[in-house]
Design an enzyme around this catalytic site. Structure first.
Site, PDB file in Angstrom:
ATOM      1  N   GLY A  69       0.809  -1.205   0.000  1.00  0.00           N
ATOM      2  CA  GLY A  69       0.000   0.000   0.000  1.00  0.00           C
ATOM      3  C   GLY A  69       0.845   1.258   0.000  1.00  0.00           C
ATOM      4  N   HIS A 196      -3.284  -6.297   3.236  1.00  0.00           N
ATOM      5  CA  HIS A 196      -3.198  -6.856   4.585  1.00  0.00           C
ATOM      6  C   HIS A 196      -4.105  -6.141   5.575  1.00  0.00           C
ATOM      7  CE1 HIS A 196      -0.415  -3.478   5.246  1.00  0.00           C
ATOM      8  NE2 HIS A 196      -0.595  -3.672   6.544  1.00  0.00           N
ATOM      9  N   CYS A 320       4.760   9.487  23.754  1.00  0.00           N
ATOM     10  CA  CYS A 320       6.030   9.382  24.465  1.00  0.00           C
ATOM     11  C   CYS A 320       6.421   7.915  24.595  1.00  0.00           C
ATOM     12  CB  CYS A 320       5.885  10.017  25.849  1.00  0.00           C
ATOM     13  SG  CYS A 320       7.430  10.513  26.577  1.00  0.00           S
TER      14      CYS A 320
END
Length: 448
Positions: A69, A196, A320
């Site tokens: 993709g 997928h 984070c």
């Protein structure tokens, strides 16, 4: 072990497995050859292209298969920009596009082109007016995802395509997340997708380019796939991808209705079961199988590990992490908390019992992570000052937000807390945390 991360990669569909095994025996030859084995392989390739084109809603000769993709996105953007270079070098994208689109935009900008980002609202949606404002006479291409990969918000593709069409600008749609649920509406010009994501094998992408769109393939010329995707095709994987796309489409309406009920259950209950949680993304215009929520005072990576130990595979858009220390560009553009995010994306066939078990495990997992970070219910503290300066320099997120939560009770309602931080993530998370606080709470002046 319940797998709740189909937005990253869906489990191989049973039809894809059957088609893959069958085509390994029948489709190994070169489809460009005229002998018996080659003709047999060509028949399989043509049938797969017809099936995929029907699902996309385009002509078979408008669609080619690519190695992924991402390859389809990069080839589509580069091909249209090159084909329309006489118009100009201006590219328009939304602020929440998949990284493959943003990387292609960055490469275009590095080569001297210009890029405009269209902002989104707090639900993650763009507006057609936003695209209209971004288009210029030099715009060669506009890009918009059909649905967001992190929060599930469905974008107004048809409205944006109408605006782009009126300006004579082709629209490239990244349909990776939505194509398994249905065709993309509107007069789009170019479409990219990845097998997928709907239960096909990895390593197969789709690129559809409508007739009439000026397109110049980049790189050396190649005889295969209309010159838009060079190299020998992985025919068994292509056959499996097309077969599985047809299969999931046949099941899509019923499965979408069933999964939407389960996702609605998560959306309702998670805010009741876990303190300080916000569900992000559009509540109505969204993919049926995906929900993302954000937990205050929680490190997303630590929470994912905790849920993994409990037997649940989910993902996070948390900013984070030990590997990047950078915020999710999607959550940043939306202006929502980028810490402690959990994305749940249910594969087809997920039973209600697994969702119920997840909701039973989640509160304890969040509480355990918060306890390790030193977060507990703060005792009542009398205000001590009208304003307070909090030194969080050197602390990584979510610690600056946690320190703010601990200290804010020392300032009366209407007071100001100034947080000093050298973590860029805190600059984003502290305003998001403050914005979701109820009226009358003390104000935070952010980080600097």
């Amino acid at each position: 072990m319940p797998y709740f991360d189909t937005a990253s990669a869906a489990p191989l569909h049973p039809v894809a497995r059957q088609a893959l095994q069958a085509s390994l025996d029948e489709g190994w030859a070169d489809p460009a050859r005229l002998y018996r084995e080659g003709r047999r392989a060509r028949l399989l390739l043509d049938a797969a292209r017809e099936a995929a084109a029907e699902a996309v809603g385009c002509r078979a000769d408008e669609l080619v298969f690519t190695p992924s993709g991402t390859h389809a996105v990069h080839s589509g953007i580069a091909g249209v920009l090159a084909g329309r270079r006489r118009v100009g070098g201006h590219l328009v994208v939304s602020a929440v596009e998949h990284s493959s689109v943003l990387h292609a935009a960055a490469a275009h900008e590095a080569r001297g082109g210009s890029v405009a980002e269209v902002p989104v609202d707090r639900s993650g949606a763009v507006s057609a007016a936003g695209y209209a404002d971004a288009l210029t006479p030099a715009t060669a291409l506009a890009c918009l995802q059909s649905a967001n990969h992190e929060v599930g918000t469905v974008q107004p593709v048809a409205e944006v395509a109408e605006v782009c069409g009126a300006a004579g600008v082709p629209l490239l749609v990244d349909a990776a997340q939505s194509l398994g649920w249905g065709p993309v509406e509107g007069a789009w010009s170019v479409l990219a997708a990845s097998a997928h994501k709907w239960g096909g094998p990895p390593g197969v992408g789709l690129l559809a380019v409508r007739k009439g769109v000026r397109f110049s393939s980049q790189g050396p010329a190649d005889e295969r796939e209309s010159g838009r995707s060079p190299g020998f095709v992985n025919l068994p994987a292509i056959v499996a991808a097309a077969a599985s796309l047809r299969a999931v489409r046949a099941e899509a309406d019923a499965e979408a209705a069933r999964l939407r009920v389960l996702v609605d259950r998560i959306r309702r209950r998670v805010v009741r079961l876990v303190p300080d949680v916000e569900v992000v993304g559009d509540a109505d215009r969204r993919l049926p199988h995906l929900v993302t929520f954000s937990c205050l005072y929680v490190d997303g990576e630590a929470l994912l590990h905790e849920l993994d130990r409990a037997g649940f595979s989910v993902s996070s858009g948390s900013s984070c992490t030990s590997s990047t220390l950078t915020p999710s560009h999607v959550l940043r553009a939306m202006g929502v908390l980028s810490e402690g995010n959990v994305r749940v994306s249910l594969p087809p066939g997920t039973p209600a019992e697994e969702v119920n078990a997840f909701l039973e495990v989640l509160p304890g997992a969040v509480a355990g992570v918060r306890e390790r970070l030193g977060v507990s219910e703060p005792p009542a503290v009398a205000p001590v000052a009208e304003s307070l300066e909090l030194d969080a320099l050197g602390l990584r997120c979510p610690q600056p937000v946690i320190e703010l939560a601990r200290a804010i009770g020392r300032v009366p309602v209407g007071g100001t807390v100034t947080v000093l931080s050298d973590d860029e993530v805190a600059r984003l998370d502290i305003p998001a945390w403050s914005a979701r606080s109820p009226p009358g709470r003390r104000r935070s002046s952010g980080a600097g």
